[in-house]
Design an enzyme around this catalytic site. Structure first.
Site, PDB file in Angstrom:
ATOM      1  N   TYR A  32       0.826  -1.207   0.000  1.00  0.00           N
ATOM      2  CA  TYR A  32       0.000   0.000   0.000  1.00  0.00           C
ATOM      3  C   TYR A  32       0.853   1.246   0.000  1.00  0.00           C
ATOM      4  O   TYR A  32       2.068   1.174   0.211  1.00  0.00           O
ATOM      5  CB  TYR A  32      -0.953   0.000   1.201  1.00  0.00           C
ATOM      6  CG  TYR A  32      -0.311   0.314   2.547  1.00  0.00           C
ATOM      7  CD1 TYR A  32       0.524  -0.593   3.179  1.00  0.00           C
ATOM      8  CD2 TYR A  32      -0.549   1.537   3.177  1.00  0.00           C
ATOM      9  CE1 TYR A  32       1.090  -0.301   4.416  1.00  0.00           C
ATOM     10  CE2 TYR A  32       0.014   1.838   4.412  1.00  0.00           C
ATOM     11  CZ  TYR A  32       0.829   0.915   5.035  1.00  0.00           C
ATOM     12  OH  TYR A  32       1.401   1.219   6.249  1.00  0.00           O
ATOM     13  N   ARG A  51       8.210   4.060  -4.672  1.00  0.00           N
ATOM     14  CA  ARG A  51       8.304   3.073  -3.579  1.00  0.00           C
ATOM     15  C   ARG A  51       7.297   1.942  -3.795  1.00  0.00           C
ATOM     16  O   ARG A  51       7.604   0.782  -3.511  1.00  0.00           O
ATOM     17  CB  ARG A  51       8.066   3.753  -2.232  1.00  0.00           C
ATOM     18  CG  ARG A  51       8.310   2.794  -1.066  1.00  0.00           C
ATOM     19  CD  ARG A  51       8.253   3.479   0.274  1.00  0.00           C
ATOM     20  NE  ARG A  51       6.941   4.027   0.524  1.00  0.00           N
ATOM     21  CZ  ARG A  51       6.657   4.871   1.507  1.00  0.00           C
ATOM     22  NH1 ARG A  51       7.596   5.262   2.342  1.00  0.00           N
ATOM     23  NH2 ARG A  51       5.436   5.327   1.667  1.00  0.00           N
ATOM     24  N   ARG A  99      -7.339 -20.755  -1.794  1.00  0.00           N
ATOM     25  CA  ARG A  99      -6.331 -20.542  -0.763  1.00  0.00           C
ATOM     26  C   ARG A  99      -5.193 -21.558  -0.887  1.00  0.00           C
ATOM     27  O   ARG A  99      -5.414 -22.771  -0.798  1.00  0.00           O
ATOM     28  CB  ARG A  99      -6.960 -20.637   0.633  1.00  0.00           C
ATOM     29  CG  ARG A  99      -5.967 -20.299   1.736  1.00  0.00           C
ATOM     30  CD  ARG A  99      -6.629 -20.267   3.115  1.00  0.00           C
ATOM     31  NE  ARG A  99      -5.645 -19.916   4.131  1.00  0.00           N
ATOM     32  CZ  ARG A  99      -4.814 -20.787   4.696  1.00  0.00           C
ATOM     33  NH1 ARG A  99      -4.861 -22.058   4.363  1.00  0.00           N
ATOM     34  NH2 ARG A  99      -3.935 -20.370   5.594  1.00  0.00           N
ATOM     35  N   LYS A 147       6.481  -2.040   1.960  1.00  0.00           N
ATOM     36  CA  LYS A 147       5.290  -1.464   2.607  1.00  0.00           C
ATOM     37  C   LYS A 147       4.097  -2.396   2.456  1.00  0.00           C
ATOM     38  O   LYS A 147       3.188  -2.163   1.646  1.00  0.00           O
ATOM     39  CB  LYS A 147       5.005  -0.073   2.020  1.00  0.00           C
ATOM     40  CG  LYS A 147       4.116   0.782   2.911  1.00  0.00           C
ATOM     41  CD  LYS A 147       4.197   2.229   2.512  1.00  0.00           C
ATOM     42  CE  LYS A 147       3.210   3.107   3.244  1.00  0.00           C
ATOM     43  NZ  LYS A 147       3.349   3.118   4.699  1.00  0.00           N
ATOM     44  N   GLU A 179      12.071   2.515  14.158  1.00  0.00           N
ATOM     45  CA  GLU A 179      11.184   3.580  13.665  1.00  0.00           C
ATOM     46  C   GLU A 179       9.902   3.541  14.474  1.00  0.00           C
ATOM     47  O   GLU A 179       9.736   2.705  15.356  1.00  0.00           O
ATOM     48  CB  GLU A 179      10.896   3.382  12.173  1.00  0.00           C
ATOM     49  CG  GLU A 179      10.219   2.064  11.856  1.00  0.00           C
ATOM     50  CD  GLU A 179       9.985   1.825  10.366  1.00  0.00           C
ATOM     51  OE1 GLU A 179       9.909   2.784   9.590  1.00  0.00           O
ATOM     52  OE2 GLU A 179       9.867   0.640   9.998  1.00  0.00           O
ATOM     53  N   LEU A 204      11.159   1.323   7.033  1.00  0.00           N
ATOM     54  CA  LEU A 204      10.601   1.765   5.757  1.00  0.00           C
ATOM     55  C   LEU A 204      11.334   3.037   5.328  1.00  0.00           C
ATOM     56  O   LEU A 204      11.579   3.924   6.145  1.00  0.00           O
ATOM     57  CB  LEU A 204       9.104   2.064   5.924  1.00  0.00           C
ATOM     58  CG  LEU A 204       8.413   2.396   4.602  1.00  0.00           C
ATOM     59  CD1 LEU A 204       8.222   1.135   3.762  1.00  0.00           C
ATOM     60  CD2 LEU A 204       7.075   3.068   4.837  1.00  0.00           C
TER      61      LEU A 204
HETATM   62  N1  PDD Z   1       2.939   4.874   7.186  1.00  0.00           N
HETATM   63  N2  PDD Z   1       7.629   3.793   8.725  1.00  0.00           N
HETATM   64  C1  PDD Z   1       6.516   3.042   8.720  1.00  0.00           C
HETATM   65  C2  PDD Z   1       6.541   1.716   9.373  1.00  0.00           C
HETATM   66  C3  PDD Z   1       5.358   3.530   8.087  1.00  0.00           C
HETATM   67  O1  PDD Z   1       4.253   2.771   8.067  1.00  0.00           O
HETATM   68  C4  PDD Z   1       5.375   4.812   7.479  1.00  0.00           C
HETATM   69  C5  PDD Z   1       4.168   5.382   6.782  1.00  0.00           C
HETATM   70  C6  PDD Z   1       6.565   5.558   7.520  1.00  0.00           C
HETATM   71  C7  PDD Z   1       6.682   6.915   6.894  1.00  0.00           C
HETATM   72  O2  PDD Z   1       6.632   6.838   5.483  1.00  0.00           O
HETATM   73  P1  PDD Z   1       6.129   8.061   4.601  1.00  0.00           P
HETATM   74  O3  PDD Z   1       6.922   9.266   5.013  1.00  0.00           O
HETATM   75  O4  PDD Z   1       6.443   7.662   3.222  1.00  0.00           O
HETATM   76  O5  PDD Z   1       4.673   8.216   4.899  1.00  0.00           O
HETATM   77  C8  PDD Z   1       7.675   5.013   8.132  1.00  0.00           C
HETATM   78  C9  PDD Z   1       1.712   5.321   6.546  1.00  0.00           C
HETATM   79  C10 PDD Z   1       1.552   6.791   6.522  1.00  0.00           C
HETATM   80  C11 PDD Z   1       0.542   4.584   7.162  1.00  0.00           C
HETATM   81  O6  PDD Z   1       0.699   3.389   7.374  1.00  0.00           O
HETATM   82  O7  PDD Z   1      -0.510   5.182   7.412  1.00  0.00           O
END
Ligand code: PDD
Length: 284
Positions: A32, A51, A99, A147, A179, A204
């Site tokens: 996503y 990405r 499945r 992601k 993170e 990420l």
């Molecule tokens: N999440 N690290 C993780 C684990 C994340 O899920 C996200 C973003 C980020 C930051 O990435 P970016 O700057 O590209 O949004 C770092 C999104 C926003 C979410 O799951 O809602």
């Protein structure tokens, strides 16, 4: 009622459906992106698209829509929903099949869905006040650079943070912060150095992270991309997190202890201001 996108069609949200055999649903076999919208325009669309392509490639998934088709679809959703400020969520899965742990046949079409969500981003009250976070062990899998929609642990971590009166959690592996549950994590040392974990399979590669580090370098701020420990947070002057959903968000307390003076610091405030200005200038 929102208009959402499902496999090539724009439909009212209560008419949208996907198969119960979808591998996104059965195996979390999907990826996503979340793109922010300011002034009805998309922030860093190409960063998110790049990405997305990488995540798909790492999982040997294909994508039936081109960059331009995806951009047109994002714009159409923003327009149909009169979205001025908020987010577009996009999810791509390996599609529906009987499945089986093994991937389905090559010609199985993937599932592509997207929807908008209203959200106050620029004037978010939490950005003025700063947020509290807790630290928790990082129990996620070993490919956090992809992601995927496999978000159960971040969801549990987020609930644990809430139970403890905090807004989110910073995850820790071997004593070092990786993170946040859905954002990248930073401290600013007393010497004014911005420290954030270096890119690897453990975090990420945030699109906001990339832009914010570029802003910091333009402002002649010192940046070190390396792991930092939970103990270093106690000694830091400031802390903050970044993501498309929060931009730059000051962190004022970690595990119940104030960071620096316990209020949003000047580095986080400056980076937030510059990041928003730049995003408004460059959104498409
Ligand atoms: N999440 N690290 C993780 C684990 C994340 O899920 C996200 C973003 C980020 C930051 O990435 P970016 O700057 O590209 O949004 C770092 C999104 C926003 C979410 O799951 O809602």
């Amino acid at each position: 009622m929102r208009t959402v996108f499902v496999n090539g069609k724009y439909v009212p949200e209560d008419e949208a459906s996907i198969s119960i055999f979808d591998r996104g649903f059965l195996f979390a076999d999907g990826v996503y992106e979340v793109t922010s919208v300011l002034d009805g325009r998309l922030v860093d669309f190409d960063g998110h698209f790049t990405r997305l392509r990488r995540s798909l490639g790492e999982l040997e998934m294909k994508m039936e829509m081109s960059r331009n088709e995806l951009l047109a679809m994002h714009r159409a959703l923003v327009e149909k929903n009169n979205l001025e400020e908020g987010l577009v969520y996009l999810q791509v899965t390996r599609g529906a099949a009987d499945r089986d742990f093994a991937f389905p046949p090559e010609d199985t079409p993937g599932t592509i869905i997207a929807f908008t969500q209203d959200k106050t981003l620029i004037d978010a009250p939490s950005a003025k006040e700063g947020i509290k976070v807790i630290t928790l062990e990082d129990l996620r899998w070993g490919r956090c650079d992809i992601k995927t929609v496999q978000l159960l642990y971040p969801s549990l971590a987020s609930m644990e943070a809430r139970k403890q009166g905090a807004k989110g959690a910073w995850l820790v592996r071997d004593g070092m912060v990786t993170e946040g549950t859905a954002n990248n994590a930073y401290i600013v040392t007393k010497e004014g150095v911005i420290v954030t974990r270096d890119l690897s399979h453990e975090i990420l590669s945030g699109i906001t992270r990339k832009s914010v580090l570029e802003c910091a370098k333009k402002l002649q701020m010192k940046v070190e991309e390396r792991p930092f420990s939970v103990e270093e947070i106690a000694d830091a002057a400031e802390a903050f997190t970044t993501a498309a959903t929060i931009f730059v968000m000051p962190v004022i307390e970690v595990d119940g202890k104030a960071v620096g003076e316990g209020k949003p610091g000047p580095v986080a405030k400056k980076l937030r201001e510059i990041y928003i200005k730049q995003s408004l200038d460059n959104a498409i």
